[in-house]
Design an enzyme around this catalytic site. Structure first.
Site, PDB file in Angstrom:
ATOM      1  N   CYS A  93      30.546  43.156  55.672  1.00 57.82           N
ATOM      2  CA  CYS A  93      30.061  42.635  56.952  1.00 57.82           C
ATOM      3  C   CYS A  93      28.542  42.732  57.042  1.00 57.82           C
ATOM      4  CB  CYS A  93      30.716  43.370  58.111  1.00 57.82           C
ATOM      5  SG  CYS A  93      30.516  45.170  58.067  1.00 57.82           S
ATOM      6  N   HIS A 396      30.623  48.653  61.755  1.00 62.78           N
ATOM      7  CA  HIS A 396      30.810  47.231  61.493  1.00 62.78           C
ATOM      8  C   HIS A 396      29.575  46.466  61.957  1.00 62.78           C
ATOM      9  CE1 HIS A 396      32.904  43.487  60.845  1.00 62.78           C
ATOM     10  NE2 HIS A 396      32.794  43.139  62.116  1.00 62.78           N
TER      11      HIS A 396
END
Length: 445
Positions: A93, A396
């Site tokens: 990510c 994330h």
């Protein structure tokens, strides 16, 4: 590789492999006749023969499903989202957020998309899918080419998500720090990516210098270039700025000046705002981007561990330091330093930092503001990278970016339309501001 670190064995075929990233190779217990390699080649031929027919079938299915899934209501009418997500290949990510942000910086993205394609494979392997394993020892890779392909795949609207596996393979090849599937720092990846793109563009690929294309581009004139490590490229022409570092000896008053090129500015969040905000602190003072910029450029006295070697005093002395921006870039990249090392671990500063969507005025931070035009110091936000979670090795990354007047949220393979109110509430980690054109309005921070 003669390494006994992290070996692993397949319980089905009994192949033994090296799990170390130091050797950049696999250790395989093949037979003297090379039977394992023959099986590999046979499997590759089978996959290549089935690939062409399967690709046509999947393309038709994707066209039908994509058309239905990428329609939404805007102002009462149905419109299509042309944005494409990036599949997560295993804690990638950090890479996806940076790629999506860069793809929405129009001048930078258009340059790469207009580059001619480079054929990296010839002869029998041309146009065929090949296995990319570290045992191949393939040095015939181009970061610029794979970056170009990835940018071309985004915003075409032909698929909901694109897999950047070819680009990630090249990243593994030329950036050893990012091998493996552990979480990485998005800012560190961005710097490595821009630096390697810059170096490859300087040297060209397959004997063709792509820097020549930059020299022919009238929109990136020589007066707008900032050279870092040699000749200018599109990286330095767009992201490159220059800092003036002033150091003054507090004993004799000797002043030292140094000019440093930069691609981004790393800003500390002032200490008075660093405590993690709870509900009962919401009414307290809010940290703004101006506070971070002021902290970066304010005069500061260097501590005992940073004594300045004064050439007049002939010894290290106490001194003061101040930064000025001597030249602003076309795209101002601001990195908020949210991660700080403590005695045992790296903590995150979770403070909300208020930032403007339009009209960031950088004139007061310039060395010679009187030489700048009325609009040349104003910047509008193009993209924001956000880190969700508590630590740099976990959490994330997602990104917000504006495209053709609309804001999008990029969460790996998922792309959703969002609004300005949602964007300004984000706890930004990296901010990309684009220099405003003279015809724009006059809103200021």
């Amino acid at each position: 590789c003669r390494s006994n670190k992290s070996p692993w064995v397949c319980l089905t075929c009994s192949s033994v492999h090296c799990g170390s990233y130091r050797c950049d190779d696999f250790v395989v217990n093949d037979t003297k006749l090379g039977l394992v390699q023959k099986v590999r080649e046979h499997l590759q031929n089978l996959e290549n023969s089935a690939f062409t027919a399967d690709r046509h079938r999947k393309r038709k299915l994707l066209e039908n499903s994509t058309l239905n899934s990428k329609l939404l209501k805007v102002n009462g009418s149905t419109t299509a989202i042309c944005a494409t997500g990036l599949r997560n290949l295993g804690n990638t990510c950090f890479m996806n957020a940076i790629l999506q942000s860069l793809s929405n910086i129009e001048q930078f993205c258009c340059y790469f998309k207009e580059l001619p394609a480079v054929e990296l494979r010839n002869g029998k392997t041309a146009g065929r899918r090949t296995y990319h394993t570290r045992s191949q020892g393939d040095n015939n890779v181009s970061l610029v080419e794979e970056f170009r392909k990835t940018l071309c795949a985004l915003w075409q609207g032909s698929q909901t998500a694109f897999s950047p596996e070819s680009l990630f393979y090249v990243v593994w090849k030329i950036m050893p720090n990012f091998r493996g599937y552990q979480q990485q720092d998005a800012h560190e990846f961005m710097r490595y990516l821009l630096d390697h793109l810059h170096l490859e563009l300087q040297g060209g690929f397959n004997g063709v210098s792509r820097s020549a294309i930059l020299q022919e581009n009238s929109t990136l004139s020589a007066s707008n270039k900032c050279c870092i490590n040699g000749a200018s490229t599109v990286v330095t022409a767009i992201f490159g700025g220059i800092l003036q570092n002033e150091v003054n000896c507090l004993i004799c008053g000797t002043e030292s000046r140094k000019f440093d090129p930069f691609l981004d500015l790393s800003l500390d969040i002032p200490s008075q705002f660093r405590s993690k905000r709870s509900k009962n602190q919401e009414n307290g003072p809010v940290c703004s981007l101006r506070d971070c910029l002021r902290s970066f450029t304010d005069l500061e006295e260097l501590d005992e561990t940073e004594l300045y070697m004064c050439h007049k005093c002939k010894k290290k002395q106490k001194s003061t330091k101040k930064f000025w921006i001597q030249k602003l870039p076309k795209v101002l990249c601001l990195h908020l330093k949210r991660f700080h090392w403590t005695a045992y671990l790296r903590n995150k500063v979770d403070t909300y930092v208020e930032f403007p969507l339009r009209g960031l005025d950088m004139k007061c931070y310039l060395l010679e503001p009187e030489n700048s035009g009325p609009e040349s110091c104003l910047y509008d936000l193009a993209a924001v990278v956000v880190h969700h979670g508590s630590g740099v090795g976990s959490g994330h990354y997602t990104a917000y970016a504006t495209h053709e007047g609309r804001w999008f949220h990029f969460n790996d393979s998922t792309v959703t339309l969002t609004d300005e109110e949602t964007v300004v509430k984000a706890k930004a980690y990296i901010l990309f501001y684009v220099e405003r054109q003279a015809k724009a309005g006059s809103d200021k921070l």
